[in-house]
Scaffold this motif. Sequence first.
Motif, PDB file in Angstrom:
ATOM      1  N   UNK A 194       0.728  -1.108   0.234  1.00 11.88           N
ATOM      2  CA  UNK A 194       0.105  -0.106  -0.057  1.00 11.88           C
ATOM      3  C   UNK A 194       0.982   1.093   0.108  1.00 11.88           C
ATOM      4  N   UNK A 195       1.850   1.330   0.790  1.00 17.18           N
ATOM      5  CA  UNK A 195       2.740   2.496   0.946  1.00 17.18           C
ATOM      6  C   UNK A 195       3.508   2.528  -0.486  1.00 17.18           C
ATOM      7  N   UNK A 247       4.184   5.767  -5.138  1.00 21.83           N
ATOM      8  CA  UNK A 247       4.226   5.843  -6.760  1.00 21.83           C
ATOM      9  C   UNK A 247       3.000   6.655  -7.330  1.00 21.83           C
ATOM     10  N   UNK A 248       2.058   6.686  -6.742  1.00 25.73           N
ATOM     11  CA  UNK A 248       0.573   7.548  -7.519  1.00 25.73           C
ATOM     12  C   UNK A 248       0.432   8.862  -6.660  1.00 25.73           C
ATOM     13  N   UNK A 249       0.784   8.905  -5.537  1.00 27.22           N
ATOM     14  CA  UNK A 249       0.357  10.326  -4.787  1.00 27.22           C
ATOM     15  C   UNK A 249       1.475  11.371  -4.784  1.00 27.22           C
ATOM     16  N   UNK A 251       2.981  12.703  -1.220  1.00 31.25           N
ATOM     17  CA  UNK A 251       4.145  11.909  -0.392  1.00 31.25           C
ATOM     18  C   UNK A 251       5.342  11.983  -1.156  1.00 31.25           C
ATOM     19  N   UNK A 252       5.885  12.990  -1.606  1.00 32.74           N
ATOM     20  CA  UNK A 252       7.217  13.151  -2.177  1.00 32.74           C
ATOM     21  C   UNK A 252       8.220  13.630  -1.043  1.00 32.74           C
ATOM     22  N   UNK A 253       9.266  13.615  -1.293  1.00 34.14           N
ATOM     23  CA  UNK A 253      10.527  14.433  -0.549  1.00 34.14           C
ATOM     24  C   UNK A 253      10.631  13.758   1.006  1.00 34.14           C
TER      25      UNK A 253
END
Length: 85
Positions: free
Chosen positions: A33-34, A39-41, A44-46
């Motif tokens: 899930x994470x 990958x898609x969200x 949630x980067x960096x």
Amino acid sequence: MDDVRKEMFKLWKASWEGYAKSIQTMRDQGDKMLEMLFAQGEAFKGEAQKSLQEMSANTKKAQDAFFKAIEDNLAKMEETFKSEK
């Protein structure tokens, strides 16, 4: 009385093994899930991604230590039952 203790131990050990297997399955699903979330969200980067990955790794370490402690104690209990024969 010894048979009752041994049977209770066997039942408890089987219950523990089922619990441990369930937790491992949930951990695997959580990891997947994470990965999909990263990958898609875009949110949630960096730093957010790094923070979640660290939290996940710390949780796994704690769970592994807990499982190892239980497994070690189960092994000691089995040895105790074997030595009582």
